[in-house]
Design a protein around this motif. Sequence first.
Motif, PDB file in Angstrom:
ATOM      1  N   LEU A 124       0.826  -1.202   0.000  1.00 52.81           N
ATOM      2  CA  LEU A 124       0.000   0.000   0.000  1.00 52.81           C
ATOM      3  C   LEU A 124       0.861   1.252   0.000  1.00 52.81           C
ATOM      4  N   GLU A 125       1.934   1.238   0.793  1.00 54.69           N
ATOM      5  CA  GLU A 125       2.833   2.395   0.819  1.00 54.69           C
ATOM      6  C   GLU A 125       3.454   2.629  -0.549  1.00 54.69           C
ATOM      7  N   GLY A 126       3.862   1.523  -1.214  1.00 52.84           N
ATOM      8  CA  GLY A 126       4.413   1.652  -2.559  1.00 52.84           C
ATOM      9  C   GLY A 126       3.377   2.200  -3.539  1.00 52.84           C
ATOM     10  N   ASP A 127       2.139   1.681  -3.425  1.00 48.09           N
ATOM     11  CA  ASP A 127       1.074   2.164  -4.311  1.00 48.09           C
ATOM     12  C   ASP A 127       0.787   3.635  -4.053  1.00 48.09           C
ATOM     13  N   ILE A 128       0.766   4.013  -2.760  1.00 51.77           N
ATOM     14  CA  ILE A 128       0.498   5.417  -2.418  1.00 51.77           C
ATOM     15  C   ILE A 128       1.602   6.311  -2.953  1.00 51.77           C
ATOM     16  N   LYS A 129       2.857   5.854  -2.798  1.00 53.24           N
ATOM     17  CA  LYS A 129       3.973   6.641  -3.310  1.00 53.24           C
ATOM     18  C   LYS A 129       3.875   6.797  -4.821  1.00 53.24           C
ATOM     19  N   GLN A 130       3.544   5.700  -5.498  1.00 50.37           N
ATOM     20  CA  GLN A 130       3.401   5.755  -6.952  1.00 50.37           C
ATOM     21  C   GLN A 130       2.249   6.675  -7.345  1.00 50.37           C
ATOM     22  N   MET A 131       1.153   6.575  -6.591  1.00 48.85           N
ATOM     23  CA  MET A 131       0.006   7.442  -6.874  1.00 48.85           C
ATOM     24  C   MET A 131       0.360   8.907  -6.668  1.00 48.85           C
ATOM     25  N   LYS A 132       1.146   9.201  -5.612  1.00 47.92           N
ATOM     26  CA  LYS A 132       1.563  10.577  -5.379  1.00 47.92           C
ATOM     27  C   LYS A 132       2.435  11.083  -6.521  1.00 47.92           C
ATOM     28  N   GLU A 133       3.346  10.222  -6.988  1.00 46.94           N
ATOM     29  CA  GLU A 133       4.192  10.620  -8.114  1.00 46.94           C
ATOM     30  C   GLU A 133       3.354  10.858  -9.363  1.00 46.94           C
ATOM     31  N   GLN A 134       2.400   9.948  -9.605  1.00 50.14           N
ATOM     32  CA  GLN A 134       1.523  10.126 -10.753  1.00 50.14           C
ATOM     33  C   GLN A 134       0.677  11.383 -10.607  1.00 50.14           C
ATOM     34  N   GLN A 135       0.223  11.635  -9.370  1.00 51.58           N
ATOM     35  CA  GLN A 135      -0.552  12.848  -9.129  1.00 51.58           C
ATOM     36  C   GLN A 135       0.292  14.094  -9.374  1.00 51.58           C
ATOM     37  N   LYS A 136       1.560  14.029  -8.930  1.00 49.28           N
ATOM     38  CA  LYS A 136       2.454  15.163  -9.139  1.00 49.28           C
ATOM     39  C   LYS A 136       2.665  15.416 -10.626  1.00 49.28           C
ATOM     40  N   LEU A 137       2.884  14.321 -11.388  1.00 52.58           N
ATOM     41  CA  LEU A 137       3.057  14.457 -12.832  1.00 52.58           C
ATOM     42  C   LEU A 137       1.781  14.997 -13.474  1.00 52.58           C
ATOM     43  N   ALA A 138       0.639  14.479 -12.983  1.00 58.83           N
ATOM     44  CA  ALA A 138      -0.634  14.952 -13.528  1.00 58.83           C
ATOM     45  C   ALA A 138      -0.838  16.432 -13.229  1.00 58.83           C
ATOM     46  N   GLU A 139      -0.455  16.845 -12.008  1.00 58.51           N
ATOM     47  CA  GLU A 139      -0.576  18.256 -11.661  1.00 58.51           C
ATOM     48  C   GLU A 139       0.325  19.118 -12.539  1.00 58.51           C
ATOM     49  N   LEU A 140       1.564  18.612 -12.794  1.00 52.78           N
ATOM     50  CA  LEU A 140       2.463  19.358 -13.668  1.00 52.78           C
ATOM     51  C   LEU A 140       1.885  19.462 -15.076  1.00 52.78           C
ATOM     52  N   LYS A 141       1.362  18.335 -15.574  1.00 54.56           N
ATOM     53  CA  LYS A 141       0.764  18.357 -16.903  1.00 54.56           C
ATOM     54  C   LYS A 141      -0.447  19.282 -16.937  1.00 54.56           C
ATOM     55  N   LEU A 142      -1.258  19.209 -15.864  1.00 55.89           N
ATOM     56  CA  LEU A 142      -2.432  20.072 -15.803  1.00 55.89           C
ATOM     57  C   LEU A 142      -2.027  21.535 -15.749  1.00 55.89           C
ATOM     58  N   SER A 143      -0.984  21.817 -14.960  1.00 57.02           N
ATOM     59  CA  SER A 143      -0.494  23.189 -14.877  1.00 57.02           C
ATOM     60  C   SER A 143       0.011  23.668 -16.229  1.00 57.02           C
ATOM     61  N   SER A 144       0.757  22.775 -16.904  1.00 55.17           N
ATOM     62  CA  SER A 144       1.260  23.126 -18.226  1.00 55.17           C
ATOM     63  C   SER A 144       0.112  23.322 -19.205  1.00 55.17           C
ATOM     64  N   LEU A 145      -0.895  22.436 -19.091  1.00 57.03           N
ATOM     65  CA  LEU A 145      -2.052  22.555 -19.976  1.00 57.03           C
ATOM     66  C   LEU A 145      -2.801  23.849 -19.710  1.00 57.03           C
ATOM     67  N   LYS A 146      -2.976  24.155 -18.421  1.00 60.22           N
ATOM     68  CA  LYS A 146      -3.639  25.414 -18.072  1.00 60.22           C
ATOM     69  C   LYS A 146      -2.855  26.594 -18.607  1.00 60.22           C
ATOM     70  N   SER A 147      -1.523  26.495 -18.461  1.00 55.04           N
ATOM     71  CA  SER A 147      -0.679  27.573 -18.965  1.00 55.04           C
ATOM     72  C   SER A 147      -0.834  27.714 -20.479  1.00 55.04           C
ATOM     73  N   ASP A 148      -0.868  26.543 -21.174  1.00 57.10           N
ATOM     74  CA  ASP A 148      -1.042  26.583 -22.622  1.00 57.10           C
ATOM     75  C   ASP A 148      -2.397  27.165 -22.999  1.00 57.10           C
ATOM     76  N   VAL A 149      -3.429  26.724 -22.229  1.00 62.82           N
ATOM     77  CA  VAL A 149      -4.771  27.243 -22.512  1.00 62.82           C
ATOM     78  C   VAL A 149      -4.826  28.734 -22.251  1.00 62.82           C
ATOM     79  N   THR A 150      -4.207  29.139 -21.122  1.00 60.39           N
ATOM     80  CA  THR A 150      -4.195  30.565 -20.803  1.00 60.39           C
ATOM     81  C   THR A 150      -3.462  31.364 -21.871  1.00 60.39           C
ATOM     82  N   ARG A 151      -2.312  30.805 -22.274  1.00 61.56           N
ATOM     83  CA  ARG A 151      -1.533  31.503 -23.302  1.00 61.56           C
ATOM     84  C   ARG A 151      -2.301  31.582 -24.610  1.00 61.56           C
ATOM     85  N   SER A 152      -2.996  30.468 -24.924  1.00 63.69           N
ATOM     86  CA  SER A 152      -3.720  30.450 -26.197  1.00 63.69           C
ATOM     87  C   SER A 152      -4.933  31.360 -26.177  1.00 63.69           C
TER      88      SER A 152
END
Length: 283
Positions: A124-152
């Motif tokens: 469970l700890e490994g899954d949670i850690k992986q989920m946190k990493e995936q969430q972090k990547l998703a947040e970065l992608k979302l932030s980048s997407l928001k930035s792209d949308v904002t820029r566009s």
Amino acid sequence: MLQGCAILVFTISLNGHVFANTCEDDKCITAMDIPLITQLNAPLKAELDISILTEQLKELITHEVKQAVSVVTKDLAEGIVDKKTQSALENLQIVNNQTISTFLKEMKDVTVRKRDLSTVVEKLEGDIKQMKEQQKLAELKLSSLKSDVTRSTERVAMTAFVSTYLSVSIGSVVKFSDVKFSEGMGDLSTFKSTGKFKCERSGLYILSVTLEFDVNGSEFYINVNGKVFTKNYKQQQSGWWHSSSAVIAIELNTNDTVWVQVGVKATHVRDGLHSRFTIIKIH
């Protein structure tokens, strides 16, 4: 034991003699006739009261019987107690062995469950850690997407003209102070006074410049952060107005500065609708 023997001998010795019981006022006396012989061999007869002796014998016999019964009873009771105690100890030992065996089995089961639980927790700890990493990547992608949308969706555009006839020297910055249209430009006063556009929103831009000269061999540069990005040259007959244009696409970052600069020859720049600078942010 000697007393019992004495009683037995005494009893035997009395066989053959006559006993007589005399009762008076509910009191009975047991008497025994005993023949006696004198020294002259003359027969005599004596009567001996043995009531007291009889009572004493009864008491003695009763006491001995009670004592014997007590000893036998005590031995019997002790034997019963010993057997019950031994049986109880054996049962207690069996119960203790069963209890210890059950306890050890339960402890083993607990250890196994604890190990299994530890494995589950680690997974469970490994899954949670992986989920946190995936969430972090998703947040970065979302932030980048928001930035792209904002820029566009950011609208930045401007079209400005040279307001008056200019006589410019070599290396001079052309000022487009007559702004006809602007959207999201921010500080226009600085642009009008200096002729330099300062990027406030990074993105992909289209830059379009048209200048009309009356001097042969006039040229201009589009300058980005002090470096010439493009050069435009116009060869024409002196005294005649001729236009020279340049259109470029460029990625600008925040605080990048763009301006139009006259080339290696002093010249004149025609005002009004003839000379203009257009900036459009497309992404």
